[in-house]
Design an enzyme around this catalytic site. Sequence first.
Site, mmCIF file in Angstrom:
data_model
loop_
_atom_site.group_PDB
_atom_site.id
_atom_site.type_symbol
_atom_site.label_atom_id
_atom_site.label_comp_id
_atom_site.label_asym_id
_atom_site.label_seq_id
_atom_site.Cartn_x
_atom_site.Cartn_y
_atom_site.Cartn_z
ATOM 1 N N ARG A 3 0.857 -1.179 0.000
ATOM 2 C CA ARG A 3 0.000 0.000 0.000
ATOM 3 C C ARG A 3 0.898 1.235 0.000
ATOM 4 N NH1 ARG A 3 -3.572 -2.617 -1.526
ATOM 5 N NH2 ARG A 3 -5.679 -2.904 -0.716
ATOM 6 N N GLU B 250 -3.443 7.793 -5.338
ATOM 7 C CA GLU B 250 -3.803 6.987 -6.505
ATOM 8 C C GLU B 250 -5.169 7.472 -6.971
ATOM 9 O OE1 GLU B 250 -3.600 2.780 -5.693
ATOM 10 O OE2 GLU B 250 -1.572 2.939 -4.905
ATOM 11 N N HIS C 206 -0.878 0.426 -9.793
ATOM 12 C CA HIS C 206 -1.626 -0.516 -8.937
ATOM 13 C C HIS C 206 -2.212 -1.681 -9.744
ATOM 14 C CE1 HIS C 206 -3.692 -0.747 -4.756
ATOM 15 N NE2 HIS C 206 -3.500 -1.955 -5.247
HETATM 16 C C1 GLV Z 1 -5.059 -4.866 -3.969
HETATM 17 O O1 GLV Z 1 -4.319 -3.941 -3.736
HETATM 18 C C2 GLV Z 1 -5.681 -5.671 -2.980
HETATM 19 O O2 GLV Z 1 -5.567 -5.375 -1.773
HETATM 20 O O3 GLV Z 1 -6.340 -6.650 -3.357
#
Ligand code: GLV
Length: 350
Positions: free
Chosen positions: A238, A267, A286
């Site tokens: 994250r 993001e 991401h």
């Molecule tokens: C993606 O970042 C997730 O947590 O699935």
Amino acid sequence: MTRVFVTRALPGGSGPGSPLARLRDAVDEVDVWEDEAPPSPAALLARSEDCDGLLSMLTERVDAALLDARPGLRVVANMAVGYDNVDVPACSARGVLVTNTPGVLTDATADMTWALLLAAARRLPEGRAAIEAGEWGPWHPSWLLGSAVTGRTLGIVGPGRIGAAVARRAQGFQMRVLYSGRSAKADFPGEFVPLDDLLARSDFVSIHVPLTEATRGMCDASFFARMQPHAVFVNTARGPVVDQGALTDALRADLIAGAGLDVMTPEPLPPDHPLLHAPRLVLAPHLGSATLETRTQMAHLAVDGLLAALTGERPVHLLNPDALTPDTREPDALDVTAATNDTARRRGRP
Ligand code: GLV
Ligand code: GLV
């Protein structure tokens, strides 16, 4: 009458057996947010009116204010393994079950970690940029030299499922694996060391911790200063785990050799963001779990969680067992499609 709001079109289409079709077969009313951008908090609030369940993405903030405004909610199925977007204690306090989608995205995210690690180690974006800029001259023995990967040391911070999958892949590169976390794991393929040792000894450092108050900003100036100057940093967990200013400074000051990020703050990152000017930094928007197969499996798991909760079963990936009411604490084997109305009746709903 059961009603569910799904905060984005689900992968896997709408054909028979698709996640959406399974939901539509079992729930009276399925409302899907079709825009590419996430619903605003106001839109989320409006569209979840009279909802029994919410199938949310990591972009939706599910907080006490939303829960208080929608007391009919019984389940929040988050289509992600991370759930820092959901106030789980607030859900528990209101008897709202929360589920996530672990496991099915482990390999895809571990693959992405390696894609970033290798791209940063071998400077792929710089090579591509040099071609585009007309800076690719005749082959030269010391142009764009990167870091060796095979036989070196990989440090995993956060020995969960994804960290373990990244470590298993390192065996193919004959790497030594170190890991740190709250405690040693019996089956983790690596050596448990304190974080200080990991940072001092690793040639590659990869982050696999959830975002919590304890991990927010943990990769700060002191963290990067403790890494080796030839080492590469990777984050697929994250964004807020990393102090991006400190990372940029560390790259500029050659405190570390390179970095790869799949997650960042904010993001989406605006195209004029200073992070884009940091040297030797590989970025991906991401995409850790972004394969059709994985995203479809995640959607199925989210649907599983939602339907289990709505039919009074205990969801397999339940994050807050403390939210269970006495009748759901007993594991029962209700038929998912037939039981929805039955459960609603048992709970005094029309
Ligand atoms: C993606 O970042 C997730 O947590 O699935
Ligand atoms: C590189 O292309 C080599 O042949 O060594």
